[in-house]
Enzyme design. Sequence first.
Site, short mmCIF file in Angstrom:
data_model
loop_
_atom_site.label_atom_id
_atom_site.label_comp_id
_atom_site.label_asym_id
_atom_site.label_seq_id
_atom_site.Cartn_x
_atom_site.Cartn_y
_atom_site.Cartn_z
N LYS A 1 0.85 -1.19 0.00
CA LYS A 1 0.00 0.00 0.00
C LYS A 1 0.89 1.24 0.00
O LYS A 1 1.72 1.41 0.89
CB LYS A 1 -0.90 -0.01 1.24
CG LYS A 1 -1.75 1.25 1.36
CD LYS A 1 -2.78 1.12 2.46
CE LYS A 1 -3.53 2.42 2.66
NZ LYS A 1 -4.56 2.30 3.69
N ARG B 1 -10.70 9.98 2.34
CA ARG B 1 -10.51 10.68 3.62
C ARG B 1 -11.60 11.73 3.82
O ARG B 1 -11.98 12.01 4.96
CB ARG B 1 -9.10 11.28 3.68
CG ARG B 1 -8.03 10.18 3.72
CD ARG B 1 -6.61 10.72 3.73
NE ARG B 1 -5.65 9.62 3.56
CZ ARG B 1 -4.34 9.79 3.39
NH1 ARG B 1 -3.82 11.01 3.38
NH2 ARG B 1 -3.54 8.75 3.24
N LYS C 1 1.41 9.97 6.02
CA LYS C 1 1.49 8.53 6.32
C LYS C 1 2.74 7.89 5.74
O LYS C 1 2.83 6.67 5.61
CB LYS C 1 0.21 7.84 5.82
CG LYS C 1 -1.07 8.36 6.49
CD LYS C 1 -2.29 7.48 6.20
CE LYS C 1 -3.53 7.95 6.99
NZ LYS C 1 -4.68 7.04 6.83
N GLU D 1 7.52 -7.08 1.20
CA GLU D 1 6.22 -7.07 1.89
C GLU D 1 5.43 -8.34 1.57
O GLU D 1 4.78 -8.92 2.43
CB GLU D 1 5.41 -5.83 1.50
CG GLU D 1 5.99 -4.50 2.01
CD GLU D 1 5.77 -4.31 3.52
OE1 GLU D 1 5.11 -5.14 4.17
OE2 GLU D 1 6.28 -3.30 4.04
N LYS E 1 -2.37 -1.48 -3.69
CA LYS E 1 -3.23 -0.30 -3.62
C LYS E 1 -2.39 0.95 -3.73
O LYS E 1 -1.35 1.01 -3.06
CB LYS E 1 -3.94 -0.32 -2.26
CG LYS E 1 -4.85 0.83 -2.00
CD LYS E 1 -5.42 0.70 -0.62
CE LYS E 1 -6.21 1.94 -0.31
NZ LYS E 1 -6.51 2.06 1.08
N SER F 1 -10.47 5.57 -4.26
CA SER F 1 -11.42 6.68 -4.36
C SER F 1 -11.01 7.71 -5.41
O SER F 1 -11.84 8.19 -6.17
CB SER F 1 -11.58 7.34 -2.99
OG SER F 1 -10.33 7.77 -2.48
N TYR G 1 -15.46 1.26 -6.11
CA TYR G 1 -16.70 1.99 -5.84
C TYR G 1 -17.64 1.88 -7.03
O TYR G 1 -18.82 2.20 -6.91
CB TYR G 1 -16.39 3.46 -5.51
CG TYR G 1 -15.45 3.54 -4.32
CD1 TYR G 1 -15.94 3.41 -3.03
CD2 TYR G 1 -14.07 3.66 -4.50
CE1 TYR G 1 -15.07 3.41 -1.94
CE2 TYR G 1 -13.20 3.68 -3.42
CZ TYR G 1 -13.71 3.54 -2.14
OH TYR G 1 -12.86 3.52 -1.07
C1 PBG Z 1 -6.93 3.71 5.77
C2 PBG Z 1 -7.51 3.41 4.45
C3 PBG Z 1 -7.43 4.27 3.36
C4 PBG Z 1 -8.12 3.67 2.32
C5 PBG Z 1 -8.59 2.43 2.78
N1 PBG Z 1 -8.20 2.29 4.11
C6 PBG Z 1 -6.87 5.62 3.22
C7 PBG Z 1 -5.58 5.95 3.82
O1 PBG Z 1 -4.67 5.13 3.92
O2 PBG Z 1 -5.47 7.09 4.24
C8 PBG Z 1 -8.24 4.31 0.97
C9 PBG Z 1 -9.25 3.81 0.05
C10 PBG Z 1 -9.57 4.71 -1.07
O3 PBG Z 1 -8.96 5.77 -1.31
O4 PBG Z 1 -10.53 4.37 -1.77
N2 PBG Z 1 -6.73 2.71 6.67
#
Ligand code: PBG
Length: 326
Positions: free
Chosen positions: A194, A204, A216, A232, A247, A273, A312
């Site tokens: 990720k 968010r 992050k 990983e 991701k 998203s 989505y």
């Molecule tokens: C956080 C989390 C995130 C998403 C899924 N779980 C965002 C982040 O790491 O800040 C993102 C999913 C998306 O953007 O559709 N635990």
Amino acid sequence: MIPVRPRRNRTSAGIRALVRETSLTPSHLVLPLFVHESTQPQAIASMPGCCRQGIDGIVTTAREALALGIPAVALFPALPDAAKDPTAKASTDPEGLLPRTVRALKAALPALVVVTDVAMDPYSSDGHDGLLRDGRIVNDDTLPILAAMAVAQARAGADVVAPSDMMDGRVAAIRSALDSAGFTDVAICSYCVKYASAFYGPFRDALDSAPRSGDKKTYQMDPANVREAAREVALDESEGADWLMVKPGLPYLDVIARVRAQTALPVAAYHVSGEYAMLKAAAANGWLDYERCLLESLLSLRRAGADLIFTYGALDAARLLAKSGG
Ligand code: PBG
């Protein structure tokens, strides 16, 4: 020399169907859903077509997904600030929003696969996925919080818990806590590779979960790295993950292909998203055909090597696939 004519394999819809290398069906899709306490649905401005819904609305939407052939939903709780604290206490409350949603879904739709998110950020007043201490995210003290959260979700009936935090050692900690509590059949979908991505912005917004300080980058991966993905993958395999996720999706097709080549485990891709928002925004301007671009995006994730895709656009895609006969 006999002329070589690759176009011969494209001459008719029938021929094209016969030589098609990649398939996309609703059975490959997972629909992420945002649940909130209110019974009123609330639109998410940066994710047109998605909303926060109450538990009843989530059940209705999940029923629709299942009827369209989508086997799974992934749940994310949107909590008010008052319910958040530095240690994510609400995440282990058996009467919390998420466990109540899981129970309602499993009662109404026993065949539905319910995936729950394991990370502190929806519950944390700091908006981080791990515990913040003296301005740093501490790894090892976060693990028991994640493990307890996963057990609470399993107890509510989750089929798959999905740690999305990128702490080191979380898969092993969660696996051992689940097994000790008797949840040996609950699977772990690890957000294994990720990246610290700007494409999570709309998500968010949906959860009001942006970090209150910093970013992050000390736990999510540098978008420049791909060898690191191999480390990983090896770790999460050895710790007992059942599915491995990459991701975001489209900007990281090379990573999906690498992970696919390395592991025998199912590979998931998250069409995140921001990827969804880009399609919607361009379509709203009349610049892109949302439906065709969505299906092409998902097909490309499959071609790169993803077995399953969190998107989505799952409902839209399933409807379009049904219309076109798959
Ligand atoms: C956080 C989390 C995130 C998403 C899924 N779980 C965002 C982040 O790491 O800040 C993102 C999913 C998306 O953007 O559709 N635990």
